[in-house]
Design a protein around this motif. Structure first.
Motif, short mmCIF file in Angstrom:
data_model
loop_
_atom_site.label_atom_id
_atom_site.label_comp_id
_atom_site.label_asym_id
_atom_site.label_seq_id
_atom_site.Cartn_x
_atom_site.Cartn_y
_atom_site.Cartn_z
N LEU A 18 92.89 61.44 26.85
CA LEU A 18 91.49 61.84 27.02
C LEU A 18 91.21 62.22 28.48
N ALA A 19 91.85 61.52 29.40
CA ALA A 19 91.70 61.89 30.81
C ALA A 19 92.28 63.27 31.07
N GLU A 20 93.42 63.57 30.45
CA GLU A 20 94.02 64.90 30.58
C GLU A 20 93.06 65.97 30.05
N ALA A 21 92.47 65.73 28.89
CA ALA A 21 91.54 66.69 28.31
C ALA A 21 90.34 66.91 29.22
N GLY A 54 104.17 64.90 40.58
CA GLY A 54 103.04 64.02 40.88
C GLY A 54 102.25 63.66 39.64
N GLY A 55 102.03 64.64 38.75
CA GLY A 55 101.33 64.36 37.50
C GLY A 55 102.07 63.36 36.64
N ALA A 56 103.40 63.51 36.58
CA ALA A 56 104.21 62.56 35.81
C ALA A 56 104.15 61.17 36.42
N ALA A 57 104.16 61.11 37.75
CA ALA A 57 104.11 59.81 38.42
C ALA A 57 102.77 59.11 38.19
N VAL A 58 101.67 59.87 38.32
CA VAL A 58 100.35 59.29 38.10
C VAL A 58 100.21 58.79 36.66
N SER A 59 100.71 59.57 35.72
CA SER A 59 100.66 59.19 34.31
C SER A 59 101.43 57.89 34.08
N SER A 60 102.63 57.82 34.61
CA SER A 60 103.47 56.64 34.40
C SER A 60 102.87 55.40 35.05
N LEU A 61 102.33 55.55 36.26
CA LEU A 61 101.71 54.41 36.94
C LEU A 61 100.50 53.90 36.16
N THR A 62 99.71 54.85 35.65
CA THR A 62 98.52 54.46 34.88
C THR A 62 98.91 53.74 33.60
N LEU A 118 98.44 75.02 40.08
CA LEU A 118 98.78 73.66 40.50
C LEU A 118 98.07 72.63 39.63
N GLY A 119 96.83 72.91 39.26
CA GLY A 119 96.11 71.99 38.38
C GLY A 119 96.78 71.85 37.03
N LEU A 120 97.19 72.98 36.45
CA LEU A 120 97.87 72.94 35.15
C LEU A 120 99.24 72.27 35.27
N SER A 121 99.93 72.49 36.38
CA SER A 121 101.24 71.84 36.57
C SER A 121 101.08 70.33 36.62
N PHE A 122 100.05 69.85 37.31
CA PHE A 122 99.78 68.42 37.36
C PHE A 122 99.53 67.87 35.95
N LEU A 123 98.73 68.59 35.16
CA LEU A 123 98.40 68.13 33.81
C LEU A 123 99.62 68.18 32.89
N MET A 124 100.48 69.18 33.06
CA MET A 124 101.68 69.25 32.23
C MET A 124 102.65 68.12 32.57
N GLY A 125 102.76 67.79 33.86
CA GLY A 125 103.58 66.64 34.23
C GLY A 125 103.02 65.35 33.67
#
Length: 246
Positions: A100-103, A74-82, A127-134
């Motif tokens: 900066l959003a990740e930070a 999900g994190g990877a998908a949100v990043s790619s869409l953004t 789960l929060g860290l997994s989202f940020l790593m993705g």
């Protein structure tokens, strides 16, 4: 580091970005495991554990690992869409804004975690860290056209082995100086990324032992630095171009 994309990027830019973000990922991954016993970025290990639990009929225990994997995706998908949305709108600094959003989300994650009891706080943190790593891995994959990975080392270790093998057989094949230089540059990238991931992990665990979960927020500092440097660089470049046109 966060403006040029794909073939416009030099090996030097790829190395700088890979080393910094690999250090951040290594720090968060190792510190989280030391703190709560789960990896937030190691999807290979999480999927293997999930498979083992399913095979043993422990479906309920396996749902936790499934959630970790799905959250990473999900994190990877949100990043790619953004990023795709930003590029379609010609926002050249979109990668910097996502970093900066990740930070910011990392700091918020730690602050919220500190207000929670340990029981519910553990899955929230993992789960929060997994989202940020993705999210982070998608950033560097997108900007480097998959030349760089920063949240895991399996692919980099494989590429490192392939590069070493090419160096061994190179004299027999009569490889030219240019190709040899390309192989050596890739080896520097892969070896350096692995080393920075490991060093980040060491520092992350030491920091966690010193100040607990607060140490996780320290990993946001390099992210803020990289993102702000990119924004300032883009601003100066735009000002210079405006000055030349005037």
């Amino acid at each position: 580091m966060l403006i040029q994309r794909g073939d416009d990027r030099s090996q030097h830019l790829d190395r700088r970005l890979a080393f910094i973000l690999a250090g951040v990922a290594g720090s968060l991954n190792a510190a989280a495991f030391h703190a709560v016993g789960f990896f937030s970025a190691n999807m290979t290990g999480n999927v293997s554990t999930l498979s083992s639990l399913i095979a043993m009929g422990q479906w309920w225990h396996g749902t936790g690992y499934l959630l970790i994997v799905l959250t990473f995706i999900g994190g990877a998908a949100v990043s790619s869409l953004t990023i795709d949305l930003g590029l379609r709108r010609d926002i050249a600094t979109i990668y910097a804004w996502v970093v900066l959003a990740e930070a910011s989300m990392l700091v918020a994650l730690v602050l919220i975690r500190l207000t929670m009891a340990r029981g519910p706080g553990i899955p929230f943190l993992v789960l929060g860290l997994s989202f940020l790593m993705g999210l982070q891995n998608a950033i560097v994959t997108h900007i480097s056209q998959a030349r760089v990975r920063t949240t895991h080392v399996s692919g980099m270790a494989t590429d490192l082995g392939i590069g070493l093998a090419r160096l061994i057989v190179m004299p027999r094949g009569g490889m030219g100086d240019e190709e040899r230089s390309t192989v050596l540059l890739k080896l520097r990238l892969h070896a350096g990324t692995i080393a920075c991931f490991m060093i980040g992990g060491i520092l992350g665990v030491l920091a966690w032992r010193w100040c607990g979960d607060v140490s996780l927020a320290l990993s946001a500092l390099p992210l803020f630095a990289v993102g702000m440097a990119a924004l300032l660089g883009a601003s100066r470049q735009a000002a210079d171009e405006t000055g030349r046109l005037s």
